[in-house]
Design a protein around this motif. Structure first.
Motif, short mmCIF file in Angstrom:
data_model
loop_
_atom_site.label_atom_id
_atom_site.label_comp_id
_atom_site.label_asym_id
_atom_site.label_seq_id
_atom_site.Cartn_x
_atom_site.Cartn_y
_atom_site.Cartn_z
N GLN A 58 -17.96 78.07 -55.43
CA GLN A 58 -16.81 77.20 -55.13
C GLN A 58 -16.93 75.82 -55.77
O GLN A 58 -15.93 75.19 -56.10
N ASN A 59 -18.16 75.35 -55.93
CA ASN A 59 -18.37 74.01 -56.49
C ASN A 59 -18.57 74.04 -58.01
O ASN A 59 -19.15 73.13 -58.59
N LYS A 62 -17.65 71.03 -60.07
CA LYS A 62 -18.62 69.94 -59.91
C LYS A 62 -19.84 70.19 -60.79
O LYS A 62 -20.48 69.24 -61.27
N TRP A 63 -20.17 71.45 -61.01
CA TRP A 63 -21.34 71.80 -61.82
C TRP A 63 -21.00 71.94 -63.31
O TRP A 63 -21.79 72.49 -64.07
#
Length: 350
Positions: A58-59, A62-63
């Motif tokens: 889900q992130n 961000k990564w």
């Protein structure tokens, strides 16, 4: 005809320099690809695939995982963890940094420059912990680069291409270290020749591991794997109650049953004829130190690119009992056997 004439007209020492350089380079690449555990990290990634659903993405934004790249992988037969770096993966097994760094085609030097993180000691297992900030920084860097690679793949990405990136990047790293590695590889080549000969003569007992002195016997194919990582070992125990020890000065020592040194060997693998005199001087200095400790010890130099001047000096030098041409020992069976018979005359004497 023209090529033969050109070969004849070449400087013999320069030709020898190129011969030894290319031969040692081949073994250097083979040894390093195993030292970098290239195939082991591939296996580690494959062991994680059955648990791929345990990792949440889900992130991913961000990564630094691009959505188009993510979509490509989702529609291919690859697990996401085979392609993208999840921070939890590298925190759980920091050595997998090497996998993600290489498929992203980023050198260790570039990683350090871009993130300030030196991954060398983590990749070789010297350091086993990875902090949370470092894990996120590395994941972002690797994912950003692999996303760019995937976006240039026009919607397709195969496992074979990932492995190709891994090997190409590892090869570039090995090539970068070759210039300073030729002398070390010459020593490793001679060490392997001696161990294989001890096995052939049926007097080999075990290799002695460097970090913990564990004895590795000749069983279950462990020796072949060990010889590919010869740097991890400091010598071998023999059934003649003698030992072969690897160090720096001297490079190789043959120990008697009471621990006294019987023979010391200096290996000089430099390929520049102009440096022949300097290599001779370094070998002589090491042998003189051994003779100060034990006046009865026999000494041996095995070197490449021996100029006429250096050859003449070694013939007259009382500190050198015997010398051999490294190129001939590696390339010619008869000359190699001459060297081996000399060394093993100390190992197998009554």
């Amino acid at each position: 005809m023209g090529k033969d004439l050109m070969a004849k007209n070449k400087n013999p020492l320069l030709l020898e320099a190129h011969r030894i350089n290319y031969r040692l380079r081949s073994t250097f690449f083979f040894r390093r690809i195993h030292e970098y555990q290239t195939f082991d990290i591939l296996e580690d990634i494959h062991k994680l695939i059955p648990y791929a659903d345990n990792f949440n993405w889900q992130n991913r934004k961000k990564w630094k995982i691009a959505e188009d790249a993510y979509a490509v992988v989702e529609h291919n037969e690859l697990a996401l963890i085979q392609v993208f770096c999840h921070p939890r993966v590298i925190r759980g097994n920091p050595k997998l940094i090497a996998y993600y760094r290489n498929i992203s085609v980023i050198s260790q030097k570039a990683v350090k420059y871009l993130t300030g993180i030196d991954t060398k000691k983590i990749e070789d297992g010297t350091l086993s912990d990875l902090s949370e900030p470092h894990a996120f920084s590395l994941a972002e860097l690797f994912n950003e680069h692999i996303s760019l690679i995937i976006e240039s793949a026009f919607g397709k990405l195969r496992e074979a291409e990932l492995q190709g990136l891994l090997l190409a990047s590892t090869g570039a790293q090995i090539d970068g270290s070759w210039r300073n590695g030729i002398g070390d590889e010459a020593k490793k080549a001679v060490q392997r020749i001696l161990i294989r000969e001890a096995i052939r003569r049926d007097i080999f007992c075990a290799l002695i591991r460097r970090n913990d002195n564990e004895l590795i016997p000749l069983e279950n194919g462990r020796i072949e794997k060990a010889l590919k990582n010869i740097r991890l070992f400091k010598g071998a125990m023999l059934s003649t109650q003698r030992e072969i020890l690897f160090s720096s000065e001297p490079d190789i020592s043959i120990l008697d049953h009471d621990g006294a040194t019987l023979l010391v060997i200096e290996v000089k693998g430099g390929t520049d004829p102009a440096g022949a005199l300097e290599r001779y001087g370094a070998a002589k200095k090491s042998l003189e130190a051994s003779l100060r400790h034990n006046k009865k010890v026999r000494t041996c130099v095995i070197a490449s690119c021996i100029t006429p001047e250096v050859g003449d000096r070694m013939k007259k030098d009382r500190t050198i009992s015997r010398y051999f041409n490294l190129t001939e020992v590696i390339s010619h069976e008869t000359r190699r056997n001459r060297f081996l018979n000399y060394v093993f005359s100390f190992i197998q004497k009554g």
